[in-house]
Design an enzyme around this catalytic site. Structure first.
Site, PDB file in Angstrom:
ATOM      1  N   GLU A  43      -6.232  -4.410  -2.983  1.00 14.88           N
ATOM      2  CA  GLU A  43      -5.808  -3.428  -3.827  1.00 14.88           C
ATOM      3  C   GLU A  43      -5.211  -4.064  -5.027  1.00 14.88           C
ATOM      4  OE1 GLU A  43      -4.653   0.369  -1.628  1.00 14.88           O
ATOM      5  OE2 GLU A  43      -2.960  -0.767  -1.607  1.00 14.88           O
ATOM      6  N   HIS A  95       2.226  -3.794   1.727  1.00 14.02           N
ATOM      7  CA  HIS A  95       1.868  -2.923   0.356  1.00 14.02           C
ATOM      8  C   HIS A  95       2.343  -3.357  -0.617  1.00 14.02           C
ATOM      9  CE1 HIS A  95       0.957   0.260  -2.205  1.00 14.02           C
ATOM     10  NE2 HIS A  95      -0.146   0.650  -1.504  1.00 14.02           N
TER      11      HIS A  95
HETATM   12  P1  PGA Z   1      -3.879   5.171  -4.982  1.00 13.32           P
HETATM   13  O1  PGA Z   1      -2.891   4.235  -3.829  1.00 13.32           O
HETATM   14  O2  PGA Z   1      -5.146   5.682  -4.086  1.00 13.32           O
HETATM   15  O3  PGA Z   1      -2.660   6.200  -5.054  1.00 13.32           O
HETATM   16  O4  PGA Z   1      -4.055   4.540  -6.103  1.00 13.32           O
HETATM   17  C1  PGA Z   1      -3.566   3.300  -3.009  1.00 13.32           C
HETATM   18  C2  PGA Z   1      -2.537   2.717  -2.193  1.00 13.32           C
HETATM   19  O5  PGA Z   1      -1.524   2.422  -2.935  1.00 13.32           O
HETATM   20  O6  PGA Z   1      -2.596   2.529  -1.159  1.00 13.32           O
END
Ligand code: PGA
Length: 252
Positions: free
Chosen positions: A168, A96
């Site tokens: 992401e 992440h």
């Molecule tokens: P968020 O986070 O939906 O709060 O933007 C997604 C993630 O970081 O997995």
């Protein structure tokens, strides 16, 4: 119909007690998730064992937010993939951006974790994505490709194994998200698919999207051809909002 993965990443928004309460509330919610939808709850590590018990036998699956690459031994403060598996965990989020940014996690470490998770029978949810400055410099595809190449170096999937890649963009993650164009997400989703085909030579993987996904926009992402689910942070910790998300997914 391709299977959809909705993954709730509770980070540490909820403390131990709040995590148990939300898990119990979700189990009580009475709507059907079809076999085409897999909903995975990733609570804070401290609550993993208790949330596992609450979710046991329910429509939800359990995941962890990280694991270490060794199975046991002289390693302080980490959680082994085998332990996650033994609690009933089926998934683990790895690489992440918050771990890469705040803890200096490297691609080499992520690569070892992916191999260890697969060996322990867990499905890794590998997160990749570019920073704002990388996006502004037009380096998104290069960045994502480089991450996939390093993180999946030497990884082979057997027919029983699966990998999920969450695209992401760091600049889209709550609490300071910028506006996202779903078509742009699809473009990167396709680039990720292309790279995964090349690296893994199979289709036992799925690409999902993460970045401030909410009930009002989840279907904008789920309808994209390259995207088979969402990794949801903040909104997944807001009980009513998360249930609304699940309803949208089930209806969509
Ligand atoms: P968020 O986070 O939906 O709060 O933007 C997604 C993630 O970081 O997995």
């Amino acid at each position: 119909m391709t299977k959809k993965y909705i993954i709730a990443n509770w980070k540490i928004y909820l403390d131990f007690k709040q995590s148990l309460k939300l898990a119990k509330d979700l189990v009580q919610e009475n709507f059907d998730l079809s076999a085409d939808n897999e909903v995975i709850i990733c609570p804070p590590q401290i609550a993993l064992s208790e949330v596992a018990e609450i979710l046991h036998g329910s429509k939800y699956k359990l995941g962890a937010q990280d694991c270490f690459w060794e199975a046991e031994g002289h390693f302080t403060g980490v959680v082994s993939p085998a332990d996650i598996k033994s609690l009933g965990g089926a998934y683990v989020i790895l690489g992440h951006s918050e771990r890469r940014q705040h803890l200096g996690e490297t691609d080499k470490q992520v690569n070892k974790k992916i191999k260890a998770a697969l060996a322990a029978g867990l499905t890794p949810v590998l997160c990749v994505g570019e920073s704002l400055s990388e996006r502004d410099a037009g380096q998104t595809q290069d960045k994502v490709r480089a991450q996939l190449k390093s993180d999946l170096d030497g990884v082979k999937l057997s027919s029983a194994q699966r990998l999920i890649v969450a695209y992401e963009p760091i600049w889209a993650i709550y609490p300071s998200p910028l506006e996202v164009d779903p078509q742009e997400v699809d473009k990167i989703g396709r680039a990720v698919e292309f790279e995964l085909k090349d690296l893994l030579g199979s289709n036992s993987w799925s690409v999902i999207y993460g970045g401030s996904v909410q009930a009002q926009d989840i279907n904008n992402y789920l309808q994209l051809e390259s995207i088979s689910g969402a990794l949801i942070g903040h909104a997944s910790t807001q009980g009513e909002e998360f249930v609304e998300i699940l309803k949208q997914v089930t209806a969509g």
